[in-house]
Design a protein around this motif. Structure first.
Motif, PDB file in Angstrom:
ATOM      1  N   VAL A 127      12.342  85.383  27.901  1.00 39.43           N
ATOM      2  CA  VAL A 127      13.103  84.751  27.023  1.00 39.43           C
ATOM      3  C   VAL A 127      13.088  85.611  25.690  1.00 39.43           C
ATOM      4  N   GLY A 128      12.041  86.064  25.185  1.00 34.13           N
ATOM      5  CA  GLY A 128      11.472  86.787  23.745  1.00 34.13           C
ATOM      6  C   GLY A 128      12.325  88.236  24.099  1.00 34.13           C
ATOM      7  N   SER A 129      12.223  88.599  25.104  1.00 32.48           N
ATOM      8  CA  SER A 129      12.822  90.022  25.534  1.00 32.48           C
ATOM      9  C   SER A 129      14.246  89.976  25.328  1.00 32.48           C
ATOM     10  N   TRP A 130      15.025  88.907  25.949  1.00 36.77           N
ATOM     11  CA  TRP A 130      16.362  88.728  25.969  1.00 36.77           C
ATOM     12  C   TRP A 130      17.012  88.525  24.717  1.00 36.77           C
ATOM     13  N   GLU A 131      16.217  87.535  23.899  1.00 39.41           N
ATOM     14  CA  GLU A 131      16.831  87.327  22.461  1.00 39.41           C
ATOM     15  C   GLU A 131      16.796  88.601  21.544  1.00 39.41           C
ATOM     16  N   HIS A 132      15.499  89.292  22.009  1.00 36.90           N
ATOM     17  CA  HIS A 132      15.663  90.668  21.062  1.00 36.90           C
ATOM     18  C   HIS A 132      16.909  91.480  21.489  1.00 36.90           C
ATOM     19  N   LEU A 133      17.003  91.693  22.752  1.00 32.31           N
ATOM     20  CA  LEU A 133      18.038  92.617  23.523  1.00 32.31           C
ATOM     21  C   LEU A 133      19.388  92.171  22.856  1.00 32.31           C
ATOM     22  N   ARG A 134      19.882  90.783  23.038  1.00 35.91           N
ATOM     23  CA  ARG A 134      20.946  90.224  22.458  1.00 35.91           C
ATOM     24  C   ARG A 134      21.255  90.348  21.057  1.00 35.91           C
ATOM     25  N   GLU A 135      20.289  90.375  20.253  1.00 42.04           N
ATOM     26  CA  GLU A 135      20.481  90.431  18.864  1.00 42.04           C
ATOM     27  C   GLU A 135      20.774  91.832  18.463  1.00 42.04           C
ATOM     28  N   GLY A 140      30.124  97.526  18.411  1.00 38.93           N
ATOM     29  CA  GLY A 140      31.469  97.687  19.141  1.00 38.93           C
ATOM     30  C   GLY A 140      31.533  96.805  20.385  1.00 38.93           C
ATOM     31  N   ALA A 141      30.283  96.809  21.093  1.00 40.15           N
ATOM     32  CA  ALA A 141      30.358  95.816  22.261  1.00 40.15           C
ATOM     33  C   ALA A 141      30.366  94.487  22.010  1.00 40.15           C
ATOM     34  N   VAL A 142      29.883  93.843  20.706  1.00 32.43           N
ATOM     35  CA  VAL A 142      30.170  92.561  20.521  1.00 32.43           C
ATOM     36  C   VAL A 142      31.449  92.249  19.947  1.00 32.43           C
ATOM     37  N   ARG A 143      32.198  93.381  19.329  1.00 27.27           N
ATOM     38  CA  ARG A 143      33.586  93.032  18.885  1.00 27.27           C
ATOM     39  C   ARG A 143      34.249  92.920  20.158  1.00 27.27           C
ATOM     40  N   THR A 144      34.248  93.962  21.180  1.00 27.91           N
ATOM     41  CA  THR A 144      34.901  93.987  22.385  1.00 27.91           C
ATOM     42  C   THR A 144      34.926  92.580  23.201  1.00 27.91           C
ATOM     43  N   ARG A 145      33.715  92.110  23.129  1.00 23.13           N
ATOM     44  CA  ARG A 145      33.458  90.775  23.749  1.00 23.13           C
ATOM     45  C   ARG A 145      34.431  89.504  23.115  1.00 23.13           C
ATOM     46  N   ARG A 146      34.479  89.429  21.830  1.00 22.27           N
ATOM     47  CA  ARG A 146      35.013  88.622  21.073  1.00 22.27           C
ATOM     48  C   ARG A 146      36.330  88.800  20.994  1.00 22.27           C
ATOM     49  N   VAL A 147      36.983  90.040  21.064  1.00 16.64           N
ATOM     50  CA  VAL A 147      38.304  90.104  21.325  1.00 16.64           C
ATOM     51  C   VAL A 147      38.851  89.635  22.605  1.00 16.64           C
ATOM     52  N   ARG A 148      37.886  89.752  23.737  1.00 14.63           N
ATOM     53  CA  ARG A 148      38.343  89.280  24.995  1.00 14.63           C
ATOM     54  C   ARG A 148      38.249  87.821  25.005  1.00 14.63           C
ATOM     55  N   GLN A 149      37.289  87.391  24.346  1.00 15.20           N
ATOM     56  CA  GLN A 149      36.926  85.821  24.348  1.00 15.20           C
ATOM     57  C   GLN A 149      38.116  85.135  23.683  1.00 15.20           C
ATOM     58  N   ASN A 150      38.645  85.670  22.664  1.00 14.45           N
ATOM     59  CA  ASN A 150      39.884  85.117  21.922  1.00 14.45           C
ATOM     60  C   ASN A 150      41.136  85.191  22.708  1.00 14.45           C
ATOM     61  N   HIS A 471      22.499  85.944  31.756  1.00  7.16           N
ATOM     62  CA  HIS A 471      23.915  86.254  32.816  1.00  7.16           C
ATOM     63  C   HIS A 471      25.104  85.744  32.226  1.00  7.16           C
ATOM     64  N   PHE A 472      25.133  85.104  30.832  1.00  5.85           N
ATOM     65  CA  PHE A 472      26.359  84.492  30.455  1.00  5.85           C
ATOM     66  C   PHE A 472      27.218  85.452  29.533  1.00  5.85           C
ATOM     67  N   ASP A 473      28.398  85.327  29.744  1.00  3.64           N
ATOM     68  CA  ASP A 473      29.268  86.062  28.567  1.00  3.64           C
ATOM     69  C   ASP A 473      29.604  84.840  27.663  1.00  3.64           C
TER      70      ASP A 473
END
Length: 620
Positions: A127-135, A140-150, A471-473
């Protein structure tokens, strides 16, 4: 010599080669069953192949492996262990290593001997490793996912009128008996909500403008599966256990994917086994015979739809249904080795194996069917099908929390297995509190369970977060967090029934926080308030309302938004910081809460006075 060439590859005999070719065919037909590690290096790629083969072998069999299959699994495990050791030195494979460690936690073998402490330590690290990786993702990857989400959310809103029109057309095909009984009707309505979400967010709006009812078969098959699952569970309750019911089902079951399973089962079989279907009342508040009649009518509707379907669709439907029935036979098999022959006291490793087959694989096979009905090729959507399979497994955790009283002594249940294996005192309390009552947990009882069985509930949250982190988007994160709120972490508009307790006086959020800390302290002589415990206490206090917490977080709008919509996604450190802000924001309420503690709440000989006992948590 390369590192990969130095790894010893096991030798397989002819019979084992036959099994491996079968598994290779399964993974080719159902690529979403592969365990994706995001591998790029040669060692990581080979590890992904061996891991996928081992777990496909493990999960496509109807019972824990014995004989030749057990030997084959040992060979694959040994090969896999060498690769896992070698991958630590392969550059660019750090995320693959994390995904591999996460997969081992989520999918242990039923006979695994890992101890509770080992599993807990691995869970915390992952859990700690995934939190660090996600943060630390690229902007650019975060922005792309948000555009796709919207884009997905806007498309869903625009498509709702078309989905509603399709729902009306499909309802005309549903037997009237489903609408005549409230519980059956609610089950159908829940499935009707899933379909448009899957079509829009998983399959990017495929089939939205079609005027037909092509996906009706998927909805009917899912409803049939849901009601059949309840029928078999009730059959076990009426027969006195899964042993008897499993033997009855197995006597009339044939694994033949050219036809619907259990089409030969009738009420005569039940009566011959000494079961009166007219006398047993199910949790749906209808008799077993009425539920069987509803299933029979649904089966006729499904057969009529299959008569017009393509052969590949028919096979996909039958495979989905056969697999669902096999998971019931799994329960009967596992019951024989469970403590006290109770399916709610299975070992956690056996539970994880069973629930992967019952949740992930069921959802993936259903999505395979739905994709075909939408005119899509399932293999081209393997990543999203795999992801949604994990969504159902995460949903199962908090759904089981709601069903503790219903499942106690009756069927496998994540929280009950966790309590029985890791928190025996909490399991004893749950048995005493809910024994004999086959009713869902009410809104009034949620806080009681959260505080009296805090270890169990917190462990459920940990496993659910690990699944989500890995696993989740973005869209699934919102759905997952909302369902946690409506199932467990918020009283208002909860899915749980209201209960009949008199309304209690509203307490200040600080009072609720301090009392939660006291209640979850356990038998420790001195209160140890780490971030995770403080975060859990904040979650428990927010159940009755969060507006005072929002005020404490103001003017940090981002923190308010995250606590309102993505609370389960927040790290323990984030929530602990919010809890400390709450205590600082209301100093008088804090003093009143601490002074109000009784002598029994705090050991004065150890901590000095009751103010000192909890004041330190603000200053950490």
């Amino acid at each position: 010599m390369t590192a990969l060439a130095s790894i010893h590859t096991p030798s397989f005999d002819r019979e084992e080669h036959v099994v491996l070719r079968r598994i290779e065919g399964v993974l080719a037909r159902h690529p979403y069953m592969r365990m994706e590690l995001g591998a790029s290096g040669p060692i990581a790629t080979c590890l992904e192949d061996v891991l996928s083969t081992r777990l496909a072998l493990l999960h496509t069999e109807g019972a824990p492996a014995v004989g030749m299959r057990a030997t084959l699994l040992r060979k694959l495990r040994g090969w896999e262990a060498q690769l896992a050791h070698a991958i630590t030195d392969e550059s660019g494979s750090s995320e693959a290593r994390l995904r591999y460690e996460t997969t081992l936690l989520l999918h242990p073998e039923p006979d695994s001997t890992a101890t509770r402490d080992t599993i807990a330590a691995g869970l915390g690290r992952a859990v700690g490793s995934w939190e660090h990786l996600r943060e630390n993702q690229p902007v650019g990857a975060v922005r792309t996912r948000r555009v796709r989400q919207n884009r997905d959310f806007f498309r869903h809103g625009a498509a709702l009128p078309f989905y509603w029109a399709r729902r009306g057309r499909i309802r005309k095909l549903i037997p009237r008996v489903i609408f005549d009984h409230p519980a059956l009707r609610e089950t159908l309505f829940a499935i009707e909500q899933i379909g448009p979400l899957v079509d829009n967010f998983a399959f990017r709006g495929a089939g939205v403008f079609r005027s037909g009812t092509s996906v009706a078969l998927a909805d009917v098959a899912f409803l049939y599966m849901q009601l059949a699952d309840e029928f078999l569970d009730e059959l076990a309750a009426a027969a006195g256990g899964h042993d008897t019911a499993g033997g009855l089902v197995e006597s009339v079951y044939r694994y033949d994917t050219s036809e619907r399973p259990l089409r030969d089962l009738s009420l005569v079989h039940l009566r011959n086994a000494g079961i009166d279907p007219d006398a047993h009342t199910t949790k749906f508040k209808i008799t077993l015979s009425v539920l069987f009649s509803a299933l029979d009518q649904l089966a006729s509707t499904m057969d009529a739809l299959l008569a017009e379907a393509e052969d590949t669709t028919t096979r996909a439907t039958h495979l989905f249904l056969h697999h669902c029935f096999q998971t019931y036979l799994d329960e009967a098999e596992l019951c024989g080795v469970a403590q006290g022959r109770r399916t709610d006291r299975l070992q956690l490793q056996a539970t994880a194996w069973h629930f992967y087959r019952k949740n992930n694989m069921v959802m993936m096979l259903w999505l395979d069917l739905r994709a075909r009905l939408l005119g899509l090729e399932p293999a081209q959507h393997a990543p999203v099908i795999r992801r949604w399979g994990y969504l159902l497994s995460a949903f199962q955790i908090f759904d089981d929390l709601k069903d503790i009283a219903l499942d106690l002594g009756k069927q496998p249940n994540y929280p009950l297995q966790i309590a029985a294996n890791d928190f025996p005192l909490e399991f004893a309390w749950l048995e005493q509190r809910f024994e004999g009552g086959r009713l869902p947990i009410t809104r009034d009882e949620v806080p009681e369970v959260s505080l009296r069985a805090s270890g169990t509930v917190l462990q459920c949250m940990r496993w659910s977060r690990l699944i989500a982190l890995a696993h989740f988007d973005n869209a699934l994160l919102y759905a997952w967090d909302q369902r946690w709120r409506k199932s467990w972490t918020r009283r208002r508009r909860s899915f749980n029934p209201r209960g009949d307790a008199a309304p209690a006086p509203r307490m200040h959020a600080v009072d609720r926080l301090v009392r939660a800390l006291v209640a979850t302290r356990g038998n420790e002589p001195t209160p140890i308030v780490d971030d995770e415990r403080l975060a859990y206490a904040l979650d428990a206090s927010a159940y009755e309302g969060s507006w005072q917490i929002y005020l404490a977080l103001f003017p940090n709008v981002r923190a308010i938004y995250r606590f309102a919509t993505l609370r389960m996604w927040m790290t323990a450190a984030e929530k602990a910081h919010a809890a400390r802000q709450l205590l600082r924001r209301y100093p008088r309420a804090r003093s009143n809460a601490l002074v109000g503690l009784t002598d029994g709440d705090v050991d004065h000989e150890v901590t000095g006075d009751r103010l000192e006992a909890f004041t330190k948590l603000i200053e950490v």
